[in-house]
Motif scaffolding. Structure first.
Motif, short mmCIF file in Angstrom:
data_model
loop_
_atom_site.label_atom_id
_atom_site.label_comp_id
_atom_site.label_asym_id
_atom_site.label_seq_id
_atom_site.Cartn_x
_atom_site.Cartn_y
_atom_site.Cartn_z
N ASN A 166 0.83 -1.20 0.00
CA ASN A 166 0.00 0.00 0.00
C ASN A 166 0.87 1.25 0.00
OD1 ASN A 166 -2.83 -1.16 0.30
ND2 ASN A 166 -1.81 -2.12 2.05
N VAL A 167 0.26 2.38 -0.31
CA VAL A 167 1.02 3.62 -0.43
C VAL A 167 0.34 4.71 0.40
CG1 VAL A 167 -0.19 4.20 -2.60
CG2 VAL A 167 1.94 5.37 -2.02
N ILE A 168 1.15 5.52 1.07
CA ILE A 168 0.64 6.67 1.81
C ILE A 168 0.94 7.92 1.01
CG2 ILE A 168 0.80 8.02 3.93
CD1 ILE A 168 1.65 5.50 5.39
N ALA A 169 -0.08 8.79 0.88
CA ALA A 169 0.08 10.05 0.15
C ALA A 169 -0.13 11.20 1.14
CB ALA A 169 -0.92 10.14 -1.00
N PRO A 170 0.94 11.69 1.76
CA PRO A 170 0.79 12.78 2.72
C PRO A 170 0.67 14.14 2.04
CG PRO A 170 2.82 11.51 3.06
CD PRO A 170 2.31 11.22 1.69
N ALA A 171 0.03 15.06 2.72
CA ALA A 171 0.15 16.47 2.37
C ALA A 171 1.43 16.96 3.05
CB ALA A 171 -1.08 17.23 2.85
N VAL A 172 1.55 18.23 3.30
CA VAL A 172 2.78 18.76 3.90
C VAL A 172 2.95 18.23 5.32
CG1 VAL A 172 4.07 20.84 4.49
CG2 VAL A 172 2.53 20.86 2.54
N LEU A 173 4.12 17.69 5.60
CA LEU A 173 4.46 17.23 6.94
C LEU A 173 5.70 17.98 7.41
CD1 LEU A 173 4.00 13.37 6.53
CD2 LEU A 173 2.34 15.03 7.34
N SER A 217 -5.52 -6.93 6.44
CA SER A 217 -5.46 -8.20 5.73
C SER A 217 -6.18 -8.20 4.38
CB SER A 217 -6.04 -9.32 6.61
OG SER A 217 -7.39 -9.03 6.94
N PHE A 218 -6.99 -7.17 4.12
CA PHE A 218 -7.78 -7.15 2.89
C PHE A 218 -7.61 -5.82 2.15
CE2 PHE A 218 -12.03 -7.32 0.58
CZ PHE A 218 -11.67 -8.38 -0.25
N SER A 219 -6.42 -5.26 2.26
CA SER A 219 -6.13 -4.01 1.56
C SER A 219 -4.77 -4.13 0.90
CB SER A 219 -6.11 -2.83 2.54
OG SER A 219 -5.76 -1.63 1.87
N THR A 220 -4.73 -3.98 -0.41
CA THR A 220 -3.47 -3.96 -1.13
C THR A 220 -3.64 -3.12 -2.39
OG1 THR A 220 -1.58 -5.34 -1.80
CG2 THR A 220 -3.75 -6.01 -2.61
N GLY A 221 -2.57 -2.46 -2.79
CA GLY A 221 -2.64 -1.56 -3.94
C GLY A 221 -3.47 -0.33 -3.66
N ALA A 222 -3.64 0.01 -2.38
CA ALA A 222 -4.50 1.13 -2.01
C ALA A 222 -3.68 2.37 -1.65
CB ALA A 222 -5.38 0.75 -0.83
N VAL A 223 -4.30 3.53 -1.84
CA VAL A 223 -3.69 4.81 -1.49
C VAL A 223 -4.33 5.32 -0.20
CG1 VAL A 223 -3.16 7.15 -2.25
CG2 VAL A 223 -3.39 5.32 -3.94
N TYR A 224 -3.53 5.53 0.82
CA TYR A 224 -4.01 6.06 2.10
C TYR A 224 -3.59 7.53 2.21
CZ TYR A 224 -5.31 1.40 3.65
OH TYR A 224 -5.92 0.16 3.76
N ASP A 225 -4.58 8.40 2.14
CA ASP A 225 -4.30 9.84 2.22
C ASP A 225 -4.05 10.26 3.66
OD1 ASP A 225 -4.73 10.17 -0.55
OD2 ASP A 225 -6.89 10.29 -0.21
N LEU A 226 -3.10 11.14 3.82
CA LEU A 226 -2.79 11.73 5.12
C LEU A 226 -2.66 13.23 4.86
CD1 LEU A 226 -2.14 10.70 8.07
CD2 LEU A 226 0.26 11.03 7.45
N SER A 227 -3.81 13.88 4.71
CA SER A 227 -3.80 15.20 4.09
C SER A 227 -4.52 16.30 4.86
CB SER A 227 -4.41 15.11 2.69
OG SER A 227 -5.81 14.89 2.77
#
Length: 233
Positions: A166-173, A217-227
């Motif tokens: 999975n991938v995390i897409a943050p805004a400004v940190l 266990s049931f998440s893959t190829g997903a984008v998790y926003d942290l924005s």
């Protein structure tokens, strides 16, 4: 059984926060970074100094460390911080080499061991810039968009192996990486956040801890926003 993690860019910013958070869960963390470990660092024995875009160097670490359970790819650079028409091909190549090819090299080196064991968690690090595109950060935005796409691809490829990607897409940190960003650009992208504040590295690390655990266990190829509310899709 103690799990083992690799965190690239692990000596500062998001990588350092991630390493600290995973260690708090009893995970042994190996850090990879262009910088050397500081004198007196209690985890210096688990640090590997290298250029993440050097395939051979990354593969050599994988050979020394052996199979791991978790990979978090925090290593990255901002790249040229000015209008696209003023950037050079060499600046683009270096940004691509670190942000994209460094991520690819890490996955290629460490994912096979996870597949062989039938369990693994990979978290790549993109950015809101990879979704929206930030002005005067074209190379950075393009490479982070690429990280999102490659995560979706490898997530599908490994979907039946027990390895989740999975991938995390943050805004400004609040990280040293963003400290190098032009103040006007930084203000522009901060103003896009409905919460009207930048995120904290420990908030990022907490999401990583979740995504690299058995709780997912049931998440893959997903984008998790942290924005802070910036993300609209």
């Amino acid at each position: 059984m103690t799990r083992t993690a690799i965190v690239t860019g692990g000596l500062s910013g998001l990588g350092a926060a991630t390493a600290e958070r995973l260690r708090a869960d009893g995970i042994r963390v190996h850090t990879l970074d262009l910088a050397a470990a500081s004198e007196g660092d209690p985890h210096a024995a688990d640090h590997h100094q290298l250029d993440i875009s050097d395939d051979a160097a990354v593969a050599a670490v994988a050979e020394r460390v052996g199979p791991v359970d978790i990979l978090v790819t925090c290593a990255g650079i901002v790249g040229p911080n000015r209008p696209l028409l003023e950037t050079t091909a060499d600046e683009w190549r270096r940004t691509i080499d670190v942000n994209v090819m460094g991520t690819v090299a890490s996955i290629r080196a460490f994912a096979p061991g996870m597949v062989a064991k039938g369990w693994g968690r990979i978290v790549t690090v993109a950015s809101m810039a990879g979704k929206d595109g930030n002005p005067n950060l074209a190379a950075y935005s393009a490479t982070k968009g690429a990280v999102i796409a490659l995560t979706k691809s490898i997530g599908k490829e490994l979907a039946q192996t027990g390895v989740l990607v999975n991938v995390i897409a943050p805004a400004v940190l609040a990280t040293p990486l963003n400290a190098k960003t032009d103040p006007a650009v930084l203000q522009y992208i901060t103003d896009l956040i409905p919460m009207k504040r930048v995120g904290r590295p420990e908030e990022f690390a907490e999401l990583v801890a979740f995504l690299t655990s058995d709780r997912v266990s049931f998440s893959t190829g997903a984008v998790y926003d942290l924005s802070g509310g910036r993300a609209t899709y």
